[in-house]
Design a protein around this motif. Sequence first.
Motif, short mmCIF file in Angstrom:
data_model
loop_
_atom_site.label_atom_id
_atom_site.label_comp_id
_atom_site.label_asym_id
_atom_site.label_seq_id
_atom_site.Cartn_x
_atom_site.Cartn_y
_atom_site.Cartn_z
N GLY A 10 22.45 132.13 35.71
CA GLY A 10 21.33 132.13 36.62
C GLY A 10 21.19 130.85 37.41
N ALA A 11 21.93 129.81 37.09
CA ALA A 11 21.79 128.52 37.75
C ALA A 11 23.05 128.20 38.55
CB ALA A 11 21.56 127.43 36.71
N PRO A 12 22.90 127.61 39.75
CA PRO A 12 24.09 127.19 40.50
C PRO A 12 24.86 126.14 39.71
CG PRO A 12 22.08 127.11 41.85
CD PRO A 12 21.65 127.32 40.44
N ARG A 13 26.17 126.14 39.90
CA ARG A 13 27.00 125.17 39.17
C ARG A 13 26.57 123.74 39.47
NH1 ARG A 13 32.90 126.85 40.92
NH2 ARG A 13 31.76 127.18 42.87
N ARG A 14 26.23 123.47 40.75
CA ARG A 14 25.88 122.10 41.11
C ARG A 14 24.60 121.63 40.42
NH1 ARG A 14 22.04 121.26 44.99
NH2 ARG A 14 21.03 123.11 45.88
N ALA A 15 23.77 122.56 39.97
CA ALA A 15 22.55 122.17 39.27
C ALA A 15 22.80 121.85 37.80
CB ALA A 15 21.50 123.28 39.38
N ALA A 125 15.58 120.98 28.09
CA ALA A 125 14.59 121.91 28.62
C ALA A 125 15.07 122.55 29.91
CB ALA A 125 13.26 121.18 28.84
N LEU A 126 15.72 121.76 30.78
CA LEU A 126 16.22 122.30 32.04
C LEU A 126 17.38 123.27 31.81
CD1 LEU A 126 15.99 119.10 34.23
CD2 LEU A 126 14.88 121.29 34.72
N VAL A 127 18.22 123.00 30.83
CA VAL A 127 19.28 123.94 30.49
C VAL A 127 18.67 125.30 30.16
CG1 VAL A 127 21.08 124.52 28.81
CG2 VAL A 127 20.94 122.20 29.74
N ALA A 128 17.56 125.28 29.41
CA ALA A 128 16.90 126.54 29.05
C ALA A 128 16.20 127.17 30.24
CB ALA A 128 15.89 126.28 27.93
N ALA A 134 19.78 135.55 28.36
CA ALA A 134 21.08 136.12 28.02
C ALA A 134 22.22 135.14 28.23
CB ALA A 134 21.33 137.38 28.85
N GLY A 135 21.98 134.03 28.90
CA GLY A 135 23.03 133.03 29.13
C GLY A 135 22.81 131.73 28.40
N HIS A 136 21.81 131.67 27.50
CA HIS A 136 21.50 130.42 26.83
C HIS A 136 22.64 129.94 25.94
CE1 HIS A 136 16.83 130.56 27.29
NE2 HIS A 136 17.45 130.05 28.34
N GLY A 137 23.31 130.85 25.28
CA GLY A 137 24.40 130.44 24.39
C GLY A 137 25.49 129.73 25.14
N ARG A 138 25.91 130.31 26.27
CA ARG A 138 26.96 129.69 27.08
C ARG A 138 26.49 128.35 27.65
NH1 ARG A 138 29.63 133.52 31.44
NH2 ARG A 138 30.29 134.46 29.48
N LEU A 271 27.72 134.38 21.43
CA LEU A 271 26.31 134.74 21.29
C LEU A 271 25.84 135.57 22.48
CD1 LEU A 271 23.59 134.36 19.73
CD2 LEU A 271 23.21 132.35 21.18
N ASP A 272 26.18 135.14 23.68
CA ASP A 272 25.72 135.84 24.88
C ASP A 272 26.33 137.23 25.00
OD1 ASP A 272 24.20 133.66 25.55
OD2 ASP A 272 25.66 132.83 26.95
N SER A 273 27.56 137.40 24.53
CA SER A 273 28.21 138.71 24.60
C SER A 273 27.88 139.59 23.40
CB SER A 273 29.72 138.52 24.70
OG SER A 273 30.24 137.88 23.53
N ARG A 274 26.98 139.10 22.55
CA ARG A 274 26.51 139.83 21.37
C ARG A 274 27.61 140.10 20.35
NH1 ARG A 274 21.35 141.49 22.13
NH2 ARG A 274 20.58 141.53 24.28
N ARG A 275 28.68 139.32 20.41
CA ARG A 275 29.69 139.40 19.35
C ARG A 275 29.27 138.57 18.15
NH1 ARG A 275 33.87 136.65 20.95
NH2 ARG A 275 33.14 136.00 23.00
N LEU A 276 28.19 137.84 18.30
CA LEU A 276 27.70 136.96 17.24
C LEU A 276 26.19 136.88 17.38
CD1 LEU A 276 28.71 134.89 15.03
CD2 LEU A 276 28.58 133.16 16.83
#
Length: 403
Positions: A10-15, A125-128, A134-138, A271-276
């Motif tokens: 959900g976040a641009p790479r540059r951010a 906090a910004l990472v979250a 759904a992308g927090h693990g990555r 985690l994000d792909s629900r394999r774990l």
Amino acid sequence: MPSSAEAGDGAPRRAMWPLYAAGFTTAFGAHGIAATLGGRSADAVTSLMVLGGLLALYDGAEVLLKPLFGSLADRVGARPVLVGGLAAFAAASTVYAVADSPGWLWAARLGQGAAASAFSPAASALVARLNPAAGHGRAFGSYGFYKSIGYTLGPLLGGVVVWAGGLWLLFVVLAVLGAGVAAWAALAVPAVPPLLRPRQTVLDLARRLADPRFLAPTAALAAATAALSAGVGFLPVSGRDAGLGTVATGAVVSVLAACAALVQPRAGRALDSRRLTARGGITAGLLVTAMGLGCAMVPGLVGVLCGAALIGAGTGLITPLGFAALAAATPGERIGQTMGAAEVGRELGDAGGPLLVATVATFAGLTYGYLALGVVLAAGAIGALGPRRTGRRTGQRHLTEHR
């Protein structure tokens, strides 16, 4: 190594890259100076007591101030706290770089610790906030990867810089690094406005911090940090007892740090792909880390190397899953406060793990020191993870309600 495409769904790479750089900065600053104070700064470190005080000053500031700055990030926004903390880190480093006096080293080290207390939980906090649940693990896996790189390269690069120009030059490098990352974050990280914060009493805060959804991941993160710190500190001792030289014992620590760095992004993707699941992954991580401490009890090179690899892999598995579980179970308007409090748990583990191993080793030998810490981690894997409602579905519901 995570690819640039994995900066966040959900976040641009540059951010995201400045946040990774902030994680690297706090790790490099902590270990780069700590590893060189005792060996190449005889003018500033005149005794073991002075060395211990300088090391404790940085960590003590973090323990006291991280919850406060985490709450401030929730109140005014995480981006200003991130940029301000990095700028303050650069200013504190400049103090010793300009003065180059043993007395100013104390002020600079205290200032660095206070500044890291601001930008470290703000970055988490910004990472979250910048990534969907759904992308927090990555996202946390990538953040942990670059932070681990800072821990790994800090002693090596710090030693090279101090060898080339003295402790003064290392503080110059840190000042430039802090200022550069601050400017980068100011330009690239988007403003994330604080969310509406319902009134919170001290009792409300106590209840939230006593919730198993907070306690279980935080306890696991503290346990992982305890094992990592004990491994870095005591595996070289075991290697030396086995007849290994300085280069070989240094390589053992590098194996530990490399395994921790490489496992984190992979654990996050799983985690994000629900394999774990967070619960299953943290449990497995605690067991793997406990097995690593068990291997460290075996005399010789094989025991030390296997111990380093398993401790690194286990802690690398726990770290992104623990932070992702905390983010998923925390209302968005309180994420900074939660990350600050969780970081305190990690700092306590960082100090408590080596202290436990050293205390037991003093009376019964280093082998039993490893055993004591391994038993603590195994017990945590078996029974201290709390009820199953710590799962991601509950956390996602909280995030949906507060975003």
